[in-house]
Motif scaffolding. Structure first.
Motif, PDB file in Angstrom:
ATOM      1  N   GLU A   5      63.196  27.404  79.786  1.00 18.93           N
ATOM      2  CA  GLU A   5      61.751  27.509  79.522  1.00 18.93           C
ATOM      3  C   GLU A   5      61.386  28.904  79.026  1.00 18.93           C
ATOM      4  OE1 GLU A   5      60.137  24.211  82.761  1.00 18.93           O
ATOM      5  OE2 GLU A   5      60.372  26.305  83.386  1.00 18.93           O
ATOM      6  N   VAL A   6      61.986  29.924  79.615  1.00 21.90           N
ATOM      7  CA  VAL A   6      61.756  31.297  79.149  1.00 21.90           C
ATOM      8  C   VAL A   6      62.224  31.427  77.704  1.00 21.90           C
ATOM      9  CG1 VAL A   6      62.405  33.726  79.451  1.00 21.90           C
ATOM     10  CG2 VAL A   6      61.882  32.321  81.452  1.00 21.90           C
ATOM     11  N   ALA A   7      63.401  30.865  77.417  1.00 19.96           N
ATOM     12  CA  ALA A   7      63.942  30.932  76.058  1.00 19.96           C
ATOM     13  C   ALA A   7      63.006  30.255  75.057  1.00 19.96           C
ATOM     14  CB  ALA A   7      65.333  30.294  76.019  1.00 19.96           C
ATOM     15  N   GLN A   8      62.473  29.095  75.418  1.00 22.00           N
ATOM     16  CA  GLN A   8      61.559  28.378  74.523  1.00 22.00           C
ATOM     17  C   GLN A   8      60.271  29.167  74.292  1.00 22.00           C
ATOM     18  OE1 GLN A   8      61.932  25.654  72.589  1.00 22.00           O
ATOM     19  NE2 GLN A   8      64.063  25.736  73.235  1.00 22.00           N
ATOM     20  N   LYS A   9      59.722  29.758  75.357  1.00 24.28           N
ATOM     21  CA  LYS A   9      58.512  30.575  75.198  1.00 24.28           C
ATOM     22  C   LYS A   9      58.787  31.772  74.305  1.00 24.28           C
ATOM     23  CE  LYS A   9      55.610  29.668  79.115  1.00 24.28           C
ATOM     24  NZ  LYS A   9      54.422  30.223  79.689  1.00 24.28           N
ATOM     25  N   TYR A  13      57.050  32.805  70.713  1.00 22.28           N
ATOM     26  CA  TYR A  13      56.433  34.101  70.419  1.00 22.28           C
ATOM     27  C   TYR A  13      57.099  34.757  69.214  1.00 22.28           C
ATOM     28  CZ  TYR A  13      54.513  33.728  75.186  1.00 22.28           C
ATOM     29  OH  TYR A  13      53.884  33.315  76.327  1.00 22.28           O
ATOM     30  N   ALA A  14      58.420  34.630  69.118  1.00 22.56           N
ATOM     31  CA  ALA A  14      59.147  35.221  67.991  1.00 22.56           C
ATOM     32  C   ALA A  14      58.750  34.549  66.681  1.00 22.56           C
ATOM     33  CB  ALA A  14      60.652  35.111  68.219  1.00 22.56           C
ATOM     34  N   GLU A  15      58.570  33.230  66.712  1.00 16.78           N
ATOM     35  CA  GLU A  15      58.113  32.527  65.505  1.00 16.78           C
ATOM     36  C   GLU A  15      56.740  33.029  65.079  1.00 16.78           C
ATOM     37  OE1 GLU A  15      59.722  28.091  64.905  1.00 16.78           O
ATOM     38  OE2 GLU A  15      58.377  28.315  66.616  1.00 16.78           O
ATOM     39  N   LYS A  16      55.851  33.187  66.049  1.00 21.58           N
ATOM     40  CA  LYS A  16      54.495  33.657  65.743  1.00 21.58           C
ATOM     41  C   LYS A  16      54.530  35.078  65.189  1.00 21.58           C
ATOM     42  CE  LYS A  16      50.802  32.365  68.065  1.00 21.58           C
ATOM     43  NZ  LYS A  16      49.842  32.159  69.154  1.00 21.58           N
ATOM     44  N   ARG A  17      55.355  35.937  65.797  1.00 20.25           N
ATOM     45  CA  ARG A  17      55.456  37.318  65.310  1.00 20.25           C
ATOM     46  C   ARG A  17      56.077  37.365  63.921  1.00 20.25           C
ATOM     47  NH1 ARG A  17      57.759  41.623  69.186  1.00 20.25           N
ATOM     48  NH2 ARG A  17      56.706  42.937  67.658  1.00 20.25           N
ATOM     49  N   ALA A  79      68.748  37.472  73.033  1.00 22.14           N
ATOM     50  CA  ALA A  79      69.769  36.443  73.234  1.00 22.14           C
ATOM     51  C   ALA A  79      69.117  35.091  73.533  1.00 22.14           C
ATOM     52  CB  ALA A  79      70.717  36.847  74.353  1.00 22.14           C
ATOM     53  N   LEU A  80      68.066  35.092  74.326  1.00 22.89           N
ATOM     54  CA  LEU A  80      67.371  33.849  74.650  1.00 22.89           C
ATOM     55  C   LEU A  80      66.711  33.240  73.417  1.00 22.89           C
ATOM     56  CD1 LEU A  80      65.766  34.722  78.111  1.00 22.89           C
ATOM     57  CD2 LEU A  80      67.736  33.230  77.663  1.00 22.89           C
ATOM     58  N   ILE A  81      66.149  34.076  72.570  1.00 24.98           N
ATOM     59  CA  ILE A  81      65.514  33.592  71.342  1.00 24.98           C
ATOM     60  C   ILE A  81      66.561  32.951  70.430  1.00 24.98           C
ATOM     61  CG2 ILE A  81      64.389  34.345  69.190  1.00 24.98           C
ATOM     62  CD1 ILE A  81      62.930  36.481  70.998  1.00 24.98           C
ATOM     63  N   ILE A  82      67.694  33.619  70.275  1.00 23.61           N
ATOM     64  CA  ILE A  82      68.770  33.063  69.453  1.00 23.61           C
ATOM     65  C   ILE A  82      69.215  31.722  70.022  1.00 23.61           C
ATOM     66  CG2 ILE A  82      71.169  33.382  68.721  1.00 23.61           C
ATOM     67  CD1 ILE A  82      70.513  36.474  68.721  1.00 23.61           C
ATOM     68  N   ALA A  83      69.414  31.679  71.332  1.00 21.19           N
ATOM     69  CA  ALA A  83      69.871  30.442  71.982  1.00 21.19           C
ATOM     70  C   ALA A  83      68.871  29.311  71.782  1.00 21.19           C
ATOM     71  CB  ALA A  83      70.103  30.693  73.466  1.00 21.19           C
ATOM     72  N   ALA A  84      67.606  29.588  72.002  1.00 24.19           N
ATOM     73  CA  ALA A  84      66.583  28.546  71.853  1.00 24.19           C
ATOM     74  C   ALA A  84      66.516  28.043  70.419  1.00 24.19           C
ATOM     75  CB  ALA A  84      65.217  29.067  72.297  1.00 24.19           C
ATOM     76  N   GLY A  85      66.612  28.957  69.475  1.00 29.62           N
ATOM     77  CA  GLY A  85      66.550  28.575  68.067  1.00 29.62           C
ATOM     78  C   GLY A  85      67.706  27.686  67.648  1.00 29.62           C
ATOM     79  N   GLN A  86      68.814  27.809  68.358  1.00 31.47           N
ATOM     80  CA  GLN A  86      70.000  27.023  68.016  1.00 31.47           C
ATOM     81  C   GLN A  86      70.218  25.848  68.963  1.00 31.47           C
ATOM     82  OE1 GLN A  86      71.653  27.652  65.107  1.00 31.47           O
ATOM     83  NE2 GLN A  86      69.880  29.004  64.923  1.00 31.47           N
ATOM     84  N   GLY A  87      69.243  25.612  69.839  1.00 24.25           N
ATOM     85  CA  GLY A  87      69.321  24.460  70.735  1.00 24.25           C
ATOM     86  C   GLY A  87      70.337  24.590  71.855  1.00 24.25           C
ATOM     87  N   VAL A  88      70.646  25.817  72.234  1.00 28.11           N
ATOM     88  CA  VAL A  88      71.613  26.054  73.308  1.00 28.11           C
ATOM     89  C   VAL A  88      70.936  25.863  74.660  1.00 28.11           C
ATOM     90  CG1 VAL A  88      73.043  27.834  74.414  1.00 28.11           C
ATOM     91  CG2 VAL A  88      72.978  27.652  71.914  1.00 28.11           C
TER      92      VAL A  88
END
Length: 110
Positions: A5-9, A13-17, A79-88
């Motif tokens: 959930e933290v990774a998705q949030k 935020y990274a997409e918005k930025r 690392a969490l942003i990368i993971a979320a973006g790749q569906g990890v």
């Protein structure tokens, strides 16, 4: 809140930025890894500053610890942003890694 959930949030935020501020596209793994490597250098700098103030005033040391922790959090967030973006599934990946490290610690194998 789970790590996933933290990774998705963080990804949201990274997409918005990226859209609003022209920052790295969080789906661009190479760009995000480059960004994360810059954040890692900031961890090193914060740690070096912390070591310099360790013998000085206590309040300077406390501020240095906060800055060091903030930089570590930035690396983790990348690392969490990368993971979320790749569906990890970050939670499962970390649990697997933790178990692998436990086994290595117990057996002495690499």
């Amino acid at each position: 809140m789970t790590l996933n959930e933290v990774a998705q949030k963080a990804f949201g935020y990274a997409e918005k930025r990226a859209k609003n501020e022209g920052l790295e596209n969080p789906l661009d793994v190479i760009a995000m890894c480059r960004h994360a490597s810059g954040e890692l250098f900031e961890v090193i700098d914060a740690f070096n500053r912390l070591q310099c103030v360790q013998c000085s005033l206590e309040e300077d040391y406390d501020e240095g610890k906060v800055a060091f922790a903030d930089e570590i959090a930035d690396v983790i967030m990348c690392a969490l942003i990368i993971a979320a973006g790749q569906g990890v599934d970050v939670q499962s990946a970390l649990e697997k890694c933790l178990e692998k490290n436990r086994q290595r610690a117990e057996t002495g194998k690499k």
